[in-house]
Design a protein around this motif. Sequence first.
Motif, PDB file in Angstrom:
ATOM      1  N   GLN A 103      31.960  31.259 120.158  1.00 18.20           N
ATOM      2  CA  GLN A 103      32.941  31.362 121.231  1.00 18.20           C
ATOM      3  C   GLN A 103      32.895  32.687 122.001  1.00 18.20           C
ATOM      4  OE1 GLN A 103      35.733  31.258 117.630  1.00 18.20           O
ATOM      5  NE2 GLN A 103      37.092  32.114 119.235  1.00 18.20           N
ATOM      6  N   GLY A 104      33.426  32.818 123.070  1.00 18.17           N
ATOM      7  CA  GLY A 104      33.464  33.976 123.774  1.00 18.17           C
ATOM      8  C   GLY A 104      33.644  33.799 125.189  1.00 18.17           C
ATOM      9  N   GLU A 105      33.196  34.991 125.873  1.00 11.72           N
ATOM     10  CA  GLU A 105      33.483  34.913 127.323  1.00 11.72           C
ATOM     11  C   GLU A 105      32.194  34.075 127.887  1.00 11.72           C
ATOM     12  OE1 GLU A 105      35.167  36.844 129.682  1.00 11.72           O
ATOM     13  OE2 GLU A 105      36.363  37.075 127.711  1.00 11.72           O
ATOM     14  N   SER A 106      31.028  33.816 127.335  1.00 14.84           N
ATOM     15  CA  SER A 106      29.967  32.854 127.897  1.00 14.84           C
ATOM     16  C   SER A 106      30.085  31.518 127.583  1.00 14.84           C
ATOM     17  CB  SER A 106      28.789  33.425 127.777  1.00 14.84           C
ATOM     18  OG  SER A 106      28.382  33.397 126.311  1.00 14.84           O
ATOM     19  N   VAL A 107      31.282  31.186 126.588  1.00 11.72           N
ATOM     20  CA  VAL A 107      31.364  29.659 126.225  1.00 11.72           C
ATOM     21  C   VAL A 107      32.561  29.153 127.058  1.00 11.72           C
ATOM     22  CG1 VAL A 107      31.815  28.249 124.193  1.00 11.72           C
ATOM     23  CG2 VAL A 107      30.207  30.257 123.994  1.00 11.72           C
ATOM     24  N   PHE A 108      32.292  28.334 128.046  1.00 10.04           N
ATOM     25  CA  PHE A 108      33.631  27.865 128.774  1.00 10.04           C
ATOM     26  C   PHE A 108      33.239  26.789 129.395  1.00 10.04           C
ATOM     27  CE2 PHE A 108      30.859  30.549 131.177  1.00 10.04           C
ATOM     28  CZ  PHE A 108      30.580  29.674 132.554  1.00 10.04           C
ATOM     29  N   PHE A 109      34.343  26.051 129.929  1.00  6.01           N
ATOM     30  CA  PHE A 109      34.162  24.792 130.628  1.00  6.01           C
ATOM     31  C   PHE A 109      35.036  25.073 131.948  1.00  6.01           C
ATOM     32  CE2 PHE A 109      34.856  20.290 131.427  1.00  6.01           C
ATOM     33  CZ  PHE A 109      33.503  19.927 131.037  1.00  6.01           C
ATOM     34  N   GLU A 110      34.096  24.433 132.783  1.00  5.25           N
ATOM     35  CA  GLU A 110      34.658  24.751 134.555  1.00  5.25           C
ATOM     36  C   GLU A 110      34.478  23.737 135.242  1.00  5.25           C
ATOM     37  OE1 GLU A 110      33.695  28.453 136.481  1.00  5.25           O
ATOM     38  OE2 GLU A 110      31.366  27.791 135.943  1.00  5.25           O
ATOM     39  N   GLY A 111      35.214  23.509 136.449  1.00  5.30           N
ATOM     40  CA  GLY A 111      34.815  22.358 137.206  1.00  5.30           C
ATOM     41  C   GLY A 111      33.974  23.084 138.151  1.00  5.30           C
ATOM     42  N   GLY A 112      33.207  22.310 138.808  1.00  7.07           N
ATOM     43  CA  GLY A 112      32.301  22.772 139.816  1.00  7.07           C
ATOM     44  C   GLY A 112      32.627  21.819 141.373  1.00  7.07           C
ATOM     45  N   SER A 113      31.680  22.055 142.201  1.00 12.92           N
ATOM     46  CA  SER A 113      31.837  21.097 143.313  1.00 12.92           C
ATOM     47  C   SER A 113      31.032  19.799 143.176  1.00 12.92           C
ATOM     48  CB  SER A 113      30.945  22.001 144.635  1.00 12.92           C
ATOM     49  OG  SER A 113      29.537  22.052 144.229  1.00 12.92           O
ATOM     50  N   ASN A 114      31.582  18.989 144.261  1.00  7.84           N
ATOM     51  CA  ASN A 114      30.907  17.459 144.082  1.00  7.84           C
ATOM     52  C   ASN A 114      31.220  16.825 142.830  1.00  7.84           C
ATOM     53  OD1 ASN A 114      30.104  17.999 146.738  1.00  7.84           O
ATOM     54  ND2 ASN A 114      28.181  18.802 146.298  1.00  7.84           N
ATOM     55  N   ASP A 115      32.428  17.053 142.101  1.00  8.47           N
ATOM     56  CA  ASP A 115      32.777  16.275 141.269  1.00  8.47           C
ATOM     57  C   ASP A 115      31.910  16.653 139.883  1.00  8.47           C
ATOM     58  OD1 ASP A 115      35.542  15.342 141.856  1.00  8.47           O
ATOM     59  OD2 ASP A 115      34.461  13.582 142.619  1.00  8.47           O
ATOM     60  N   THR A 116      31.374  17.650 139.662  1.00  9.43           N
ATOM     61  CA  THR A 116      30.557  18.128 138.670  1.00  9.43           C
ATOM     62  C   THR A 116      31.115  19.138 137.826  1.00  9.43           C
ATOM     63  OG1 THR A 116      29.414  19.776 139.867  1.00  9.43           O
ATOM     64  CG2 THR A 116      28.464  17.717 139.746  1.00  9.43           C
ATOM     65  N   TYR A 117      30.831  19.229 136.239  1.00 11.30           N
ATOM     66  CA  TYR A 117      31.429  20.235 135.658  1.00 11.30           C
ATOM     67  C   TYR A 117      30.454  20.935 134.878  1.00 11.30           C
ATOM     68  CZ  TYR A 117      35.351  17.311 137.159  1.00 11.30           C
ATOM     69  OH  TYR A 117      36.326  16.710 137.722  1.00 11.30           O
ATOM     70  N   PHE A 118      30.800  22.062 134.266  1.00  4.67           N
ATOM     71  CA  PHE A 118      29.820  23.152 133.755  1.00  4.67           C
ATOM     72  C   PHE A 118      30.339  23.328 132.452  1.00  4.67           C
ATOM     73  CE2 PHE A 118      29.080  23.221 138.510  1.00  4.67           C
ATOM     74  CZ  PHE A 118      27.715  23.480 138.313  1.00  4.67           C
ATOM     75  N   LEU A 119      29.428  23.510 131.595  1.00  5.88           N
ATOM     76  CA  LEU A 119      29.753  24.116 130.128  1.00  5.88           C
ATOM     77  C   LEU A 119      28.813  25.315 130.038  1.00  5.88           C
ATOM     78  CD1 LEU A 119      30.996  23.875 127.270  1.00  5.88           C
ATOM     79  CD2 LEU A 119      28.851  22.693 126.690  1.00  5.88           C
ATOM     80  N   GLY A 120      29.724  26.400 129.789  1.00  4.70           N
ATOM     81  CA  GLY A 120      28.851  27.802 129.732  1.00  4.70           C
ATOM     82  C   GLY A 120      28.322  28.007 128.308  1.00  4.70           C
ATOM     83  N   TRP A 121      27.030  27.910 128.458  1.00  2.00           N
ATOM     84  CA  TRP A 121      26.307  27.864 127.164  1.00  2.00           C
ATOM     85  C   TRP A 121      25.148  28.946 126.745  1.00  2.00           C
ATOM     86  CZ3 TRP A 121      21.848  24.120 126.280  1.00  2.00           C
ATOM     87  CH2 TRP A 121      21.133  24.050 127.490  1.00  2.00           C
ATOM     88  N   MET A 122      25.367  30.118 127.562  1.00  2.00           N
ATOM     89  CA  MET A 122      24.423  31.321 127.600  1.00  2.00           C
ATOM     90  C   MET A 122      24.103  31.530 126.058  1.00  2.00           C
ATOM     91  SD  MET A 122      21.798  32.582 128.964  1.00  2.00           S
ATOM     92  CE  MET A 122      22.406  32.644 130.833  1.00  2.00           C
ATOM     93  N   ASP A 123      24.879  31.858 125.361  1.00  2.00           N
ATOM     94  CA  ASP A 123      24.782  31.990 123.761  1.00  2.00           C
ATOM     95  C   ASP A 123      24.072  31.255 122.994  1.00  2.00           C
ATOM     96  OD1 ASP A 123      26.250  34.289 124.231  1.00  2.00           O
ATOM     97  OD2 ASP A 123      28.044  33.631 123.120  1.00  2.00           O
ATOM     98  N   LEU A 124      24.014  29.758 123.180  1.00  4.40           N
ATOM     99  CA  LEU A 124      23.338  28.728 122.582  1.00  4.40           C
ATOM    100  C   LEU A 124      21.711  28.822 123.265  1.00  4.40           C
ATOM    101  CD1 LEU A 124      25.280  25.394 122.618  1.00  4.40           C
ATOM    102  CD2 LEU A 124      24.256  26.395 120.794  1.00  4.40           C
ATOM    103  N   VAL A 125      21.629  29.034 124.575  1.00  2.00           N
ATOM    104  CA  VAL A 125      20.306  29.019 125.125  1.00  2.00           C
ATOM    105  C   VAL A 125      19.452  30.239 124.419  1.00  2.00           C
ATOM    106  CG1 VAL A 125      19.126  29.908 127.153  1.00  2.00           C
ATOM    107  CG2 VAL A 125      21.084  28.315 127.361  1.00  2.00           C
ATOM    108  N   ARG A 126      20.120  31.423 124.367  1.00  2.00           N
ATOM    109  CA  ARG A 126      19.314  32.379 123.549  1.00  2.00           C
ATOM    110  C   ARG A 126      19.132  32.236 122.144  1.00  2.00           C
ATOM    111  NH1 ARG A 126      23.311  36.553 126.548  1.00  2.00           N
ATOM    112  NH2 ARG A 126      22.037  36.784 128.574  1.00  2.00           N
TER     113      ARG A 126
END
Length: 175
Positions: free
Chosen positions: A116-139
Amino acid sequence: MYTTMKKTYYYEFLPSKAAEEAAKARGVPHRITRTLVQIRDMTPPPKFDPNNPWKIRKSVTNGEVINGKLMLTHQATFEYIFRYWGEEICKHVIAGNKSYVIILDYTDEDSPKRLQGESVFFEGGSNDTYFLGWMDLVRSRSVTAGDEIGLFWDNSNGTFGFKLLRKVDTPIQVD
């Protein structure tokens, strides 16, 4: 009795007489609008299988690794996430705002890692897409393009469940 409420869009194609006259007075045409609404869930929510809970499975793209944002489709988001969320938080995310979330990484099943933290979030994007922030997991998991991941919303503890299902031997350029 089902414990979820489906979210869907209500489209207003035909304006009321007052809205039509107001648009005409402003000199702009009527625009089709949509509003998020909750409806009673007439079908049971997807069955939770504790042995295989990964409702969302996908191969990771190069852009998702570089940007640290995992893209989820409208269908997956509404069926497997928004179904369990309240209407207000769904509207907040659809408007393009971030909602900070917690991800439990079950890749090492003996000791799940909480992120959890600043890089772990859920947000709406364009064209009915959504994004899960997961940079900590990638690393932490050295995720590369082509890796297959599994994801689900765990309603019992209000977190995303994540697992690296298959790691590619040689990273490929997928985008």
